[in-house]
Scaffold this motif. Sequence first.
Motif, mmCIF file in Angstrom:
data_model
loop_
_atom_site.group_PDB
_atom_site.id
_atom_site.type_symbol
_atom_site.label_atom_id
_atom_site.label_comp_id
_atom_site.label_asym_id
_atom_site.label_seq_id
_atom_site.Cartn_x
_atom_site.Cartn_y
_atom_site.Cartn_z
ATOM 1 N N GLU A 1 -96.758 -15.254 -20.783
ATOM 2 C CA GLU A 1 -97.643 -15.384 -19.634
ATOM 3 C C GLU A 1 -98.287 -16.760 -19.587
ATOM 4 O OE1 GLU A 1 -101.644 -13.219 -17.774
ATOM 5 O OE2 GLU A 1 -100.553 -12.322 -19.442
ATOM 6 N N PRO A 2 -98.245 -17.442 -18.438
ATOM 7 C CA PRO A 2 -98.938 -18.721 -18.318
ATOM 8 C C PRO A 2 -100.449 -18.506 -18.308
ATOM 9 C CG PRO A 2 -98.066 -18.061 -16.202
ATOM 10 C CD PRO A 2 -97.574 -17.060 -17.191
ATOM 11 N N ARG A 3 -101.169 -19.354 -18.977
ATOM 12 C CA ARG A 3 -102.620 -19.240 -18.977
ATOM 13 C C ARG A 3 -103.157 -19.534 -17.595
ATOM 14 N NH1 ARG A 3 -104.771 -22.809 -23.825
ATOM 15 N NH2 ARG A 3 -106.716 -22.322 -22.732
ATOM 16 N N ARG B 1 -100.345 -15.820 -10.083
ATOM 17 C CA ARG B 1 -101.413 -16.811 -10.219
ATOM 18 C C ARG B 1 -101.472 -17.749 -9.025
ATOM 19 N NH1 ARG B 1 -100.805 -21.182 -15.010
ATOM 20 N NH2 ARG B 1 -101.757 -22.960 -13.961
ATOM 21 N N LEU B 2 -100.313 -18.079 -8.452
ATOM 22 C CA LEU B 2 -100.256 -19.030 -7.341
ATOM 23 C C LEU B 2 -100.278 -18.347 -5.974
ATOM 24 C CD1 LEU B 2 -97.503 -21.428 -8.732
ATOM 25 C CD2 LEU B 2 -99.951 -21.902 -8.578
ATOM 26 N N TYR C 1 -92.653 -14.589 -17.319
ATOM 27 C CA TYR C 1 -93.387 -15.834 -17.077
ATOM 28 C C TYR C 1 -93.414 -16.149 -15.586
ATOM 29 C CZ TYR C 1 -94.868 -20.703 -17.551
ATOM 30 O OH TYR C 1 -95.555 -21.892 -17.440
ATOM 31 N N GLY C 2 -92.259 -16.078 -14.930
ATOM 32 C CA GLY C 2 -92.190 -16.422 -13.522
ATOM 33 C C GLY C 2 -93.025 -15.508 -12.648
ATOM 34 N N ALA C 3 -93.033 -14.217 -12.971
ATOM 35 C CA ALA C 3 -93.816 -13.275 -12.177
ATOM 36 C C ALA C 3 -95.305 -13.527 -12.333
ATOM 37 C CB ALA C 3 -93.465 -11.841 -12.570
ATOM 38 N N HIS C 4 -95.767 -13.754 -13.550
ATOM 39 C CA HIS C 4 -97.184 -14.056 -13.760
ATOM 40 C C HIS C 4 -97.575 -15.357 -13.069
ATOM 41 C CE1 HIS C 4 -98.581 -10.854 -16.405
ATOM 42 N NE2 HIS C 4 -97.427 -10.911 -17.049
ATOM 43 N N LEU C 5 -96.657 -16.322 -13.084
ATOM 44 C CA LEU C 5 -96.917 -17.586 -12.402
ATOM 45 C C LEU C 5 -97.038 -17.369 -10.893
ATOM 46 C CD1 LEU C 5 -97.159 -20.682 -12.735
ATOM 47 C CD2 LEU C 5 -94.686 -20.802 -12.386
ATOM 48 N N ALA C 6 -96.153 -16.560 -10.329
ATOM 49 C CA ALA C 6 -96.212 -16.262 -8.900
ATOM 50 C C ALA C 6 -97.523 -15.565 -8.537
ATOM 51 C CB ALA C 6 -95.016 -15.403 -8.495
ATOM 52 N N ARG D 1 -95.418 -5.962 -7.969
ATOM 53 C CA ARG D 1 -96.450 -5.497 -7.035
ATOM 54 C C ARG D 1 -97.710 -5.074 -7.764
ATOM 55 N NH1 ARG D 1 -92.364 -2.175 -2.970
ATOM 56 N NH2 ARG D 1 -91.640 -4.025 -1.826
ATOM 57 N N SER D 2 -97.548 -4.534 -8.975
ATOM 58 C CA SER D 2 -98.725 -4.173 -9.774
ATOM 59 C C SER D 2 -99.507 -5.405 -10.210
ATOM 60 C CB SER D 2 -98.304 -3.359 -11.000
ATOM 61 O OG SER D 2 -97.692 -4.187 -11.989
ATOM 62 N N LEU D 3 -98.838 -6.562 -10.207
ATOM 63 C CA LEU D 3 -99.517 -7.816 -10.549
ATOM 64 C C LEU D 3 -100.237 -8.421 -9.342
ATOM 65 C CD1 LEU D 3 -96.769 -9.593 -12.723
ATOM 66 C CD2 LEU D 3 -98.754 -8.291 -13.524
ATOM 67 N N GLY D 4 -100.052 -7.817 -8.176
ATOM 68 C CA GLY D 4 -100.684 -8.326 -6.972
ATOM 69 C C GLY D 4 -99.784 -9.185 -6.111
ATOM 70 N N ILE D 5 -98.489 -9.250 -6.441
ATOM 71 C CA ILE D 5 -97.540 -10.037 -5.644
ATOM 72 C C ILE D 5 -97.149 -9.234 -4.414
ATOM 73 C CG2 ILE D 5 -95.258 -11.105 -5.636
ATOM 74 C CD1 ILE D 5 -95.594 -11.572 -8.640
ATOM 75 N N LYS D 6 -97.374 -9.800 -3.242
ATOM 76 C CA LYS D 6 -97.140 -9.076 -1.998
ATOM 77 C C LYS D 6 -95.653 -9.008 -1.625
ATOM 78 C CE LYS D 6 -101.666 -10.132 0.018
ATOM 79 N NZ LYS D 6 -102.379 -10.762 1.166
#
Length: 275
Positions: free
Chosen positions: A146-148, A27-28, A20-25, A80-85
């Motif tokens: 996962e947060p919407r 997204r933001l 959840y936290g990774a998807h939230l990061a 990183r695969s989620l796009g988190i730098k």
Amino acid sequence: MDTILIHASQSGRRTRALEYGAHLAARLGASVTGAYVHPSMLQSIPPLAPPDLVSLVLVNAKTLGADADRLGVEFVEWTRSLGIKHAAWHVAEDYLPDALAQIGQWHSLLVVGHDADFAWGSPPDIASLIFAATLPAIVVPAGTVEPRAAGSIVVAWNGSAEAIRATRAALPLLKQAHKVVVLMGERRHTLREISWNPGLDIEEFLRRHDVRFECREFDADDDKAGTALLEASASLKADLLVMGMYGRGRFREWILGGATRQVLEQATLPVLMCH
């Protein structure tokens, strides 16, 4: 919410809170840190313990550390695969509240999971972690992944300092949400009431920040307020509940207010809390 700290309650698997936290990061557009903390194994060894027991404890500690390190490598690659730098992973050997208090100073949001298999998974213990970290926190119940992208958010409002801080902390999410409902409960009064003209209220704050919202009256007895908030959130199909976190008296880390305890015990949706 530019730097999110996620507590990992397990050393060998990716928990709901981590997901959840990774998807939230992502997204933001925030950076993210996963943190696994375990107590010192040597402290669990009784005095004059036989060598075999000491050896076993040391082997278990080494295995635990290896599992945590391996999970950390997987976590950083996955984020990183989620796009988190910017992603990091830390493993600490310490008393959990103390460790979160230390690393929390580098972050703006804490994400913790409500995990029945976790030693710190009870409502008072989760609360003590949030109090120790001194951060706004999202508590993730079992089953939430996962947060919407632009969900529905309910804000529990009573005018208290805790509710104000929770609303301010949730602002990045409120601005993205497709629906925000403010449940207007009975206003909490301080010992010294200050009259402001014009008044200070949540409606003016949300309008100033271009948040689209609607207000609804909310009335519930104090001993059922938490349950009523969750029922209202469910009826509104909320993806997140935002609320102040309340305790009683000086030792609030252990003596939670009724609404806070009920929400921590019963919530089936993520809850953003701030004390």
